[in-house]
Design a protein around this motif. Sequence first.
Motif, short mmCIF file in Angstrom:
data_model
loop_
_atom_site.label_atom_id
_atom_site.label_comp_id
_atom_site.label_asym_id
_atom_site.label_seq_id
_atom_site.Cartn_x
_atom_site.Cartn_y
_atom_site.Cartn_z
N ASP A 182 0.56 -1.23 0.01
CA ASP A 182 -0.19 0.13 0.07
C ASP A 182 0.83 1.19 0.15
O ASP A 182 2.03 0.77 0.48
CB ASP A 182 -1.12 -0.23 1.10
CG ASP A 182 -0.08 0.19 2.51
OD1 ASP A 182 -0.32 1.73 3.30
OD2 ASP A 182 -0.29 -0.36 3.12
N GLY A 183 0.21 2.27 -0.64
CA GLY A 183 1.05 3.85 -0.46
C GLY A 183 1.43 3.92 0.91
O GLY A 183 2.66 5.05 0.69
N ASP B 264 -11.60 -1.72 -0.50
CA ASP B 264 -12.74 -2.17 -1.39
C ASP B 264 -11.91 -1.96 -2.87
O ASP B 264 -12.10 -2.47 -3.68
CB ASP B 264 -14.23 -2.33 -1.52
CG ASP B 264 -14.58 -1.52 -0.56
OD1 ASP B 264 -14.62 -2.91 -0.06
OD2 ASP B 264 -15.41 -0.58 0.08
N VAL B 265 -10.94 -1.00 -2.72
CA VAL B 265 -10.65 -1.05 -4.44
C VAL B 265 -9.07 0.34 -3.59
O VAL B 265 -8.89 0.80 -3.01
CB VAL B 265 -11.73 0.32 -5.65
CG1 VAL B 265 -11.00 0.29 -6.40
CG2 VAL B 265 -12.75 -0.46 -5.61
N VAL B 266 -8.29 -0.19 -4.94
CA VAL B 266 -6.78 0.02 -4.57
C VAL B 266 -6.22 0.64 -6.95
O VAL B 266 -7.76 -0.03 -7.34
CB VAL B 266 -6.05 -0.68 -4.29
CG1 VAL B 266 -5.83 -0.79 -3.04
CG2 VAL B 266 -5.16 -1.92 -5.11
N TRP B 267 -5.84 1.32 -6.76
CA TRP B 267 -5.12 1.69 -7.69
C TRP B 267 -3.81 1.43 -8.10
O TRP B 267 -2.76 1.33 -7.00
CB TRP B 267 -5.29 3.78 -7.62
CG TRP B 267 -6.17 3.90 -7.37
CD1 TRP B 267 -7.54 4.44 -6.46
CD2 TRP B 267 -7.19 3.93 -8.58
NE1 TRP B 267 -8.66 4.58 -6.73
CE2 TRP B 267 -8.43 4.65 -8.37
CE3 TRP B 267 -7.41 3.97 -10.25
CZ2 TRP B 267 -9.82 4.40 -9.00
CZ3 TRP B 267 -8.46 4.99 -10.68
CH2 TRP B 267 -9.52 4.95 -10.61
N ALA B 268 -3.77 0.54 -9.33
CA ALA B 268 -2.21 0.42 -9.75
C ALA B 268 -1.20 1.42 -10.53
O ALA B 268 -2.13 0.98 -11.66
CB ALA B 268 -2.25 -0.66 -9.68
N ARG C 252 -0.98 -7.41 3.26
CA ARG C 252 -2.14 -8.00 3.43
C ARG C 252 -2.70 -6.93 3.77
O ARG C 252 -3.71 -6.60 3.61
CB ARG C 252 -2.30 -8.97 4.92
CG ARG C 252 -1.89 -9.84 4.38
CD ARG C 252 -2.07 -11.14 6.24
NE ARG C 252 -1.00 -12.03 6.11
CZ ARG C 252 -1.85 -13.31 5.32
NH1 ARG C 252 -2.24 -12.95 4.31
NH2 ARG C 252 -1.10 -14.41 5.49
N SER C 253 -1.66 -5.39 4.00
CA SER C 253 -2.68 -4.08 3.99
C SER C 253 -3.46 -4.08 2.39
O SER C 253 -4.11 -3.18 3.32
CB SER C 253 -1.76 -2.98 4.19
OG SER C 253 -0.38 -3.00 2.92
N LEU C 254 -3.00 -4.58 2.11
CA LEU C 254 -4.26 -3.77 0.26
C LEU C 254 -5.13 -4.53 0.61
O LEU C 254 -6.10 -3.36 0.36
CB LEU C 254 -3.31 -4.86 -0.71
CG LEU C 254 -1.91 -4.21 -1.09
CD1 LEU C 254 -1.19 -5.48 -2.08
CD2 LEU C 254 -1.87 -2.46 -2.16
#
Length: 171
Positions: free
Chosen positions: A76-77, A135-139, A129-131
């Motif tokens: 995660d960022g 509900d949604v992540v951006w890559a 696992r933090s991802l």
Amino acid sequence: MTTTAATDAGSSGAHPRFAEALRELGLGDLVSQVRRFPDATRTAAEAAAAIGCELNQICKSLIFAADGVPVLVLMDGASRVDLELVRKELGADKVTRAKVDVVRETTGYAIGGVPPFGHRTRTRVLADRSLLEHDVVWAAAGTPYTVFPMAPEDLVTYADGTLVDVREPTS
């Protein structure tokens, strides 16, 4: 800041290799969800600011060298990768950040635009696992100006990632 979600890889700005990878995975519809920004989204902070999301909703694709072998870590960022935890997870003697040329050679993409899958070579993938807290992540979509949204569980599945805990502890 305005964004454009386009209907094809040419106008969306998704890297052609990444757009093709999406199609090969049966995710061709996702190409139209790629967003291109006029300013770079090469860092997690730049991407979060452009998208208007929380920093931890960005999925960083980071290449490390474990005993000289490239490995991709999805993080995660808002967090940093704990190299000692990665080393233990892989059973490696030494884990370091991969050099720029190794990242390009392994993935086919420049640092700041490396997507979580669709790489030139098959690489082991660890996904923190933090991802899964979102509900949604951006890559990244293969360039330092493009991103795409995806449910983190799907992202980990398509990246063929192993869920792990490799985030540096927060103080």
